[in-house]
Design an enzyme around this catalytic site. Structure first.
Site, mmCIF file in Angstrom:
data_model
loop_
_atom_site.group_PDB
_atom_site.id
_atom_site.type_symbol
_atom_site.label_atom_id
_atom_site.label_comp_id
_atom_site.label_asym_id
_atom_site.label_seq_id
_atom_site.Cartn_x
_atom_site.Cartn_y
_atom_site.Cartn_z
ATOM 1 N N ARG A 61 0.843 -1.107 -0.005
ATOM 2 C CA ARG A 61 -0.027 0.048 0.178
ATOM 3 C C ARG A 61 0.932 1.183 -0.049
ATOM 4 O O ARG A 61 2.100 1.070 0.434
ATOM 5 C CB ARG A 61 -1.022 -0.053 1.195
ATOM 6 C CG ARG A 61 -1.988 -1.056 1.244
ATOM 7 C CD ARG A 61 -2.861 -0.809 2.755
ATOM 8 N NE ARG A 61 -2.068 -0.867 3.937
ATOM 9 C CZ ARG A 61 -1.593 0.207 4.441
ATOM 10 N NH1 ARG A 61 -2.038 1.602 3.892
ATOM 11 N NH2 ARG A 61 -0.766 0.214 5.642
ATOM 12 N N LYS A 202 -8.062 -2.940 1.427
ATOM 13 C CA LYS A 202 -8.159 -1.931 2.458
ATOM 14 C C LYS A 202 -9.013 -0.584 2.316
ATOM 15 O O LYS A 202 -9.565 -0.120 3.134
ATOM 16 C CB LYS A 202 -6.610 -1.229 2.564
ATOM 17 C CG LYS A 202 -5.571 -2.545 3.352
ATOM 18 C CD LYS A 202 -6.369 -2.980 4.550
ATOM 19 C CE LYS A 202 -5.368 -4.229 5.066
ATOM 20 N NZ LYS A 202 -5.980 -4.789 6.470
ATOM 21 N N HIS A 222 -9.414 -4.012 13.140
ATOM 22 C CA HIS A 222 -8.361 -4.805 12.322
ATOM 23 C C HIS A 222 -7.924 -6.181 13.347
ATOM 24 O O HIS A 222 -6.745 -5.953 14.105
ATOM 25 C CB HIS A 222 -7.281 -3.672 11.909
ATOM 26 C CG HIS A 222 -6.216 -4.221 11.142
ATOM 27 N ND1 HIS A 222 -4.925 -3.963 11.252
ATOM 28 C CD2 HIS A 222 -6.447 -5.291 10.081
ATOM 29 C CE1 HIS A 222 -4.041 -4.534 10.232
ATOM 30 N NE2 HIS A 222 -5.017 -5.263 9.503
ATOM 31 N N SER A 240 1.499 -6.096 11.313
ATOM 32 C CA SER A 240 2.256 -7.125 10.552
ATOM 33 C C SER A 240 3.508 -7.625 11.259
ATOM 34 O O SER A 240 4.156 -7.029 11.646
ATOM 35 C CB SER A 240 2.602 -6.307 9.219
ATOM 36 O OG SER A 240 3.406 -7.367 8.335
ATOM 37 N N LYS A 244 -0.476 -12.421 13.918
ATOM 38 C CA LYS A 244 -2.152 -12.512 13.756
ATOM 39 C C LYS A 244 -2.660 -13.519 13.233
ATOM 40 O O LYS A 244 -3.538 -14.411 13.522
ATOM 41 C CB LYS A 244 -2.587 -11.230 13.341
ATOM 42 C CG LYS A 244 -4.053 -10.939 13.322
ATOM 43 C CD LYS A 244 -4.217 -9.606 13.300
ATOM 44 C CE LYS A 244 -3.851 -8.677 12.051
ATOM 45 N NZ LYS A 244 -4.468 -9.118 10.822
ATOM 46 N N THR A 245 -2.288 -13.896 11.794
ATOM 47 C CA THR A 245 -2.723 -14.891 10.974
ATOM 48 C C THR A 245 -2.422 -16.312 11.431
ATOM 49 O O THR A 245 -3.309 -17.235 11.597
ATOM 50 C CB THR A 245 -2.350 -14.670 9.580
ATOM 51 O OG1 THR A 245 -2.861 -13.343 9.205
ATOM 52 C CG2 THR A 245 -2.791 -15.803 8.639
ATOM 53 N N ASP A 259 -8.627 -11.159 9.413
ATOM 54 C CA ASP A 259 -7.984 -9.911 9.154
ATOM 55 C C ASP A 259 -8.922 -8.577 9.611
ATOM 56 O O ASP A 259 -8.637 -7.853 10.295
ATOM 57 C CB ASP A 259 -7.606 -9.235 8.034
ATOM 58 C CG ASP A 259 -6.584 -8.368 7.783
ATOM 59 O OD1 ASP A 259 -5.719 -7.996 8.825
ATOM 60 O OD2 ASP A 259 -6.498 -7.698 6.682
ATOM 61 N N ARG A 324 2.709 -12.284 -0.975
ATOM 62 C CA ARG A 324 1.391 -12.383 -0.554
ATOM 63 C C ARG A 324 0.370 -13.472 -1.106
ATOM 64 O O ARG A 324 0.913 -13.727 -2.700
ATOM 65 C CB ARG A 324 0.385 -11.053 -0.646
ATOM 66 C CG ARG A 324 0.871 -9.914 0.275
ATOM 67 C CD ARG A 324 0.199 -9.964 1.732
ATOM 68 N NE ARG A 324 0.601 -8.983 2.521
ATOM 69 C CZ ARG A 324 -0.141 -8.723 3.468
ATOM 70 N NH1 ARG A 324 -0.946 -9.613 4.301
ATOM 71 N NH2 ARG A 324 0.394 -7.606 4.542
#
Length: 537
Positions: A61, A202, A222, A240, A244-245, A259, A324
């Site tokens: 981004r 996003k 988030h 990041s 988290k994932t 997410d 990704r």
């Protein structure tokens, strides 16, 4: 004349969006979109059947090129500044017309999709893309309406995605040739000059972060989320690189989403229909669910291949560290159907503390929870970004500042109210270093982090003894099943105890400096949760 093609043509006409004389492929399936991308030499198939593409100039981004149109809806409510940059409404209309003219006469791809798995809060979308692989990303990442739903589909928001269009900053009011602009009055997200697909995802997330709290009193978050067999929902917040994932993908629990979520009065619901996972250093033993989801229908971005093969080299960051993959959520074995669950019983704030200061797990008071939520702390280490040669503190309000149009205090107070109503437990978990900072200590073992989170979820930390951290005031358990007792207090893992105190004080100061812009708006409970810098002597 528009030529309407596709697996399931929409009742909407592309001319409704102002696009003229285009060949439009409506609602193509994943296989067709992947095949078209390869035929147009935009990508190749990996050894597992996933489509691999390069997003071009941008592999992430561009926060400084994200704008919100300033108008009657947004003027008084958006938290304007470096994150939410205002854009002139008249300039937007002129730029929109230029993008529409650019897409007119082209072969383009349109998708009907839905955001939000809640029956009461669904947001119907139409995403119009210049490239077939961008449409594949949309197919993977949002909820996919059935054929009968498409028959009566009426879009509420529109995303126009034109990577090949480049703005003229002097004429169009942008900073550079790329842009992502949200217009809440017209309900349009306009993206140009960048092929990075995360701008689509996003953009919708940012829109929901305004719509849900402002219009519907729903907390947008988030975070990732999963639910146990007994219906106990858990939320995982983290920037990041904090896990988290990874940590929300648990073989013993069903994944709600990885997410973005909403927390209404009675439920937590996923915004998406897919997952967008990092691939850097991915290997089967560490993250088997993600590894096996990379198959036909998945979209790999900016990865490299092992020389002379179509086998991805996930260890390579030659193009970007931000490699990704997107795939539909049903590619994961243990998922919640539909993607929602009861209000949470446990919340985990994940931080990768590269200084080795914070404990591996601690329990937060409501005031501490809101303080750390607003702070959104982690640390970046050498190699994650150009120019970083030693650990660097990173604070991102609400663990997602770039996507939050409202003031962080608004989200924090909503969280505090919901925590009180649901009596949820909130835990701060350090997935970073112990025994010293980056380069001296060692990263906390993933198996230990999983065991601590499991103990919290099972209630095994409810009745143990706790001790308070003298600087951060955090409540650290003295014992935890399957965890060496000595690592639970981070100071115990340092050989040089005085060096630990010095580093803890330094981090505490950075917390306090970061929080200064919020002091005037925060309540006493939040302010009292700030770390106390200890002055020696």
């Amino acid at each position: 004349m528009n030529i309407e093609l596709g697996n399931k043509a929409s009742k909407q006409a592309i001319s409704d969006f102002g696009i003229k004389n285009a060949t439009v492929h409506w609602n193509l399936d994943a296989s067709t979109l992947a095949d078209l991308s390869v035929k147009q030499k935009m990508g190749i198939f990996s050894n597992t059947g996933a489509l691999a593409i390069d997003t071009g100039e941008f592999t992430g981004r561009s926060p400084k090129d994200r704008f919100i149109v300033e108008d009657a809806i947004t003027k008084e409510y958006v938290w304007w500044g470096d994150i939410n940059i205002p854009f002139d409404a008249d300039k937007f209309q002129l730029l929109y017309n230029k993008v529409i003219d650019y897409l007119s006469g082209k072969e383009i791809y349109a998708k009907n999709a839905v955001a939000c798995a809640s029956d009461s809060h669904k947001l119907p979308l139409t995403v119009i893309s210049e490239y077939p692989w961008s449409s594949l990303f949309t197919h993977n990442m949002f909820l996919r309406p059935s054929s009968s739903e498409i028959d009566s589909f009426k879009s509420e928001w529109t995303v126009i995605n034109a990577p090949g269009f480049k703005a003229d900053p002097l004429v169009d009011g942008t900073r550079k040739h790329n842009f992502a602009i949200l217009n809440f009055s017209q309900k349009i997200i306009l993206i140009g000059g960048t092929g990075y697909t995360g701008e689509i995802k996003k953009g919708i997330f940012s829109a929901l972060n305004f719509i849900l709290p402002y219009e519907k009193n729903i907390l947008s978050m988030h975070c990732s989320s999963n639910v146990g067999k007994d219906g106990d929902t858990a939320l995982f917040f983290g920037l990041s690189g904090t896990g988290k994932t990874t940590l929300s993908t648990d073989p013993n629990r069903n994944l709600i989403g990885d997410d973005e979520h909403g927390w209404s009065k009675n439920e937590v619901f996923n915004f998406e229909g897919g997952c967008y996972a990092k691939c850097i250093d991915l290997y089967e033993e560490k993250e088997p669910d993600i590894f096996h989801a990379i198959k036909e229908g998945a979209l790999l971005e900016n990865i490299t291949f092992k020389e002379g093969t179509n086998i991805p080299d996930y260890s390579s960051g030659a193009k970007t560290e931000n490699t990704r993959v997107s795939y539909p959520i049903h590619y994961i074995k243990n998922i919640q159907k539909p993607s929602k669950g009861p209000v949470p019983k446990n919340i985990f704030f994940l931080t990768c503390d590269a200084f080795g200061v914070l404990p591996p797990i601690c329990k937060l008071t409501p005031g501490q929870a809101m303080y750390h939520f607003i702070s959104g702390y982690t640390a970046k280490v050498a190699g994650t970004e150009e120019g970083i040669t030693e650990p660097k503190t990173t604070f991102s309000a609400c663990f997602g500042a770039p996507f939050m149009p409202l003031h962080p205090i608004i989200y924090a107070e909503m969280l505090g109210k919901k925590m009180s109503e649901s009596k949820v437990n909130v835990w701060l978990v350090n997935t970073g270093w112990s025994g010293g900072g980056y380069g001296v200590g060692a990263r906390i073992k993933l198996k230990h982090t999983r065991s601590m989170i499991s103990a919290a979820l099972k209630g095994e930390l409810n009745d143990v003894d706790y001790q308070n951290h003298p600087i951060f005031g955090l409540h650290m358990p003295k014992t935890c099943p399957e965890i060496p007792t000595e690592i639970l207090n981070p100071k115990n893992t340092w050989t040089d105890k005085a060096a630990y105190d010095t580093k803890a004080n330094e981090l505490a100061r950075e917390f306090r400096v970061n929080f200064e812009p919020f002091n005037s708006d925060a309540n006493e409970k939040i302010l009292e949760a700030a770390p106390k810098v200890i002055v020696e002597g």
